[in-house]
Write a protein that holds these residues in place. Sequence first.
Motif, PDB file in Angstrom:
ATOM      1  N   GLY A 146      -4.987  -8.429  -4.379  1.00 42.52           N
ATOM      2  CA  GLY A 146      -3.618  -7.956  -4.242  1.00 42.52           C
ATOM      3  C   GLY A 146      -3.174  -7.074  -5.391  1.00 42.52           C
ATOM      4  N   GLU A 147      -2.079  -7.443  -6.031  1.00 45.27           N
ATOM      5  CA  GLU A 147      -1.491  -6.656  -7.112  1.00 45.27           C
ATOM      6  C   GLU A 147      -2.415  -6.515  -8.311  1.00 45.27           C
ATOM      7  N   HIS A 155      -6.878   1.716  -6.845  1.00 52.42           N
ATOM      8  CA  HIS A 155      -5.794   2.080  -5.932  1.00 52.42           C
ATOM      9  C   HIS A 155      -6.255   2.256  -4.490  1.00 52.42           C
ATOM     10  N   TYR A 158      -6.390  -1.157  -2.737  1.00 59.16           N
ATOM     11  CA  TYR A 158      -5.026  -1.659  -2.620  1.00 59.16           C
ATOM     12  C   TYR A 158      -4.257  -0.932  -1.519  1.00 59.16           C
ATOM     13  N   GLU A 159      -4.306   0.378  -1.511  1.00 55.31           N
ATOM     14  CA  GLU A 159      -3.525   1.153  -0.537  1.00 55.31           C
ATOM     15  C   GLU A 159      -3.964   0.865   0.891  1.00 55.31           C
ATOM     16  N   ARG A 162      -2.754  -2.855   1.796  1.00 52.15           N
ATOM     17  CA  ARG A 162      -1.408  -3.364   1.536  1.00 52.15           C
ATOM     18  C   ARG A 162      -0.575  -3.543   2.794  1.00 52.15           C
ATOM     19  N   PRO A 167      -4.162 -10.270   1.516  1.00 47.09           N
ATOM     20  CA  PRO A 167      -4.341  -9.239   0.491  1.00 47.09           C
ATOM     21  C   PRO A 167      -5.758  -8.705   0.394  1.00 47.09           C
ATOM     22  N   HIS A 252       4.779  -1.886   5.307  1.00 47.77           N
ATOM     23  CA  HIS A 252       4.252  -1.709   3.948  1.00 47.77           C
ATOM     24  C   HIS A 252       2.893  -1.013   3.970  1.00 47.77           C
ATOM     25  N   TYR A 254       0.036   1.997   4.204  1.00 47.12           N
ATOM     26  CA  TYR A 254      -0.042   3.369   3.708  1.00 47.12           C
ATOM     27  C   TYR A 254       0.063   4.343   4.880  1.00 47.12           C
TER      28      TYR A 254
END
Length: 426
Positions: A146-147, A155, A158-159, A162, A167, A252, A254
Motif C-alpha cells: 500500500g502506502e 509509484h 502503487y498507481e 490503488r 492493496p 480511487h 488511476y
Amino acid sequence: MSNFYVSLSHEPAAASWGANAKLSFVEGGAVLHLPDSGLNLRQIQKSTRKIGALGVENIEFVGDWDAEQQWAFATSYCGAGFKGAITWCKNADESDLKTRFSAMQFTRRLVNETPEELSPESLATEAAEWIHSLAPEHVTTRMLTGEELLEAGWHGIYEVGRGSCRPPVLLELDYNPTGKPDAVIDFALVGKGITFDSGGYSIKSSEGMLDMKCDMGGAATVTGALGLAIMQGLKKRTKLFLCCAENLISDHAYKLGDIITYKNGVTVEIVNTDAEGRLVLADGLMAATESGALKIIDAATLTGAAVMAVGKEFNAIFSLDEEFQASFLASAAKVHEPHWRLPLMPWHQEQCASPFADTANSRPVKGGGAGGASNAAGFLSRFVGNEGKGWVHIDLAAAYNRNGTELMPNGATAIGIRTIADQLIG
C-alpha cells in the motif's frame, strides 16, 4: 483407484485401431506407438490428451521411457483440478522428475486460483512461504504494501493497484546460500503479479476479462523457476521481485491522462490503463537493477501482440544482450520448452511517444498497434541498467489455456520454469 498403465511401442498398432493409429488400448492401460528414432514429444503429448479425455486419474509409466518423454506426458495430462498421482519409471531420473512435477504443480495451482482467493498480498505471501519452506536457512523476505510503496518510490505498482481495496505489494525475496551478506547477486527474477486485470478504465470486454486471473502468471513462473532451481541444488545468490496488484475501477483508480514519475526520473503518460503490466514491471526492474544483480530475467503475461505473433505454444523472448539471449534460448532447447525470439532494438523505447511525458505506456490504439510486444519490451528497457546488458524479458504467450489444446490441458502450463531454472543453475 488402480493405476492406468502407459507404455511405449515402436511397433505399429493392430489394424483394428485404424490405419496409422498412434494410440491403442490394452486391458488396464494404453500403448503409445512411436517411430523408431527421436523422442517424439509432440506425438506423445497429442496421445496424452486423448487419454486425458477418459477421466483416468492415476498414471503409471511402464517399460522403456526417457525422462523427457515421461515429462511431456505429465505436462499434457495434469490440468486444473488434477487430483491423481503419477508413478514414474524406476530409474535415475525419477527423483528429478518428482522435483520438476512439484514445481510445475505449485506454479499451475497458483495461476489457476480464483481472483477472489488470490489477492496481491496472498500471492506474495504464498510465493514467499513456498520458497522459504525449501531453504529456510537461506531465505529472507521483505514486503512493501500500500502506502509503503509510495514512501519507497515504487509509484508504478502503487498507481496500478490503488483502485482496489486490496492493496498492491512489492515482494523482495533474497535466496543467499553463500551465507555472506555481501555476496554477489548472480540473478534477479522479476514477475508481473496482476491478480486480476479488469483493464481499468480502458475496460476489457467480458470475454477478454474472463481469464484475467492468469495475469499473475509471470510472478508464478519466476517463483516456480526459483523453487525448482533450489530443489535442484542452486548455489548462486538470487533475488526475486514480485510486482503484485489488482487492476480495478473505482473512484480511487488511476486514469487515462495521468502521469507517473518513476524513481529513475522517467515520466510516463497513461494512454491505456489496460497496459498496466509494464507499469508494475518497471518498478521491479529498477529494484532488480539497484540490487546489483549480474543478470535479470523478467516474466509477464504482458501483451496480446505476443500471442498474435507466436501463438499459444511459444513464449516470446526479447533482449538487447545477444549473448544472454542466445544462452537463454539454448536452455529452452535443452529442456524442450518452446520459446521464440522477437525483435527488440534501442529505438523501440521511442515507439510510444507522448506530448506530455518522456513516454506513454502504450499507443492510444487497439492492442497498442503494430509491433505491440516489441514496443512493450522497449518501454521496459528504459528501466534496466547497463543499456540492457544482462537482461532478458519473457512475454508468456504460452502461459495459460482456458479449454486446453491438442498439446496442453486446461489452465496454466508453467512453460518457462525449467528454462529459467537451467539458467540459474548453469
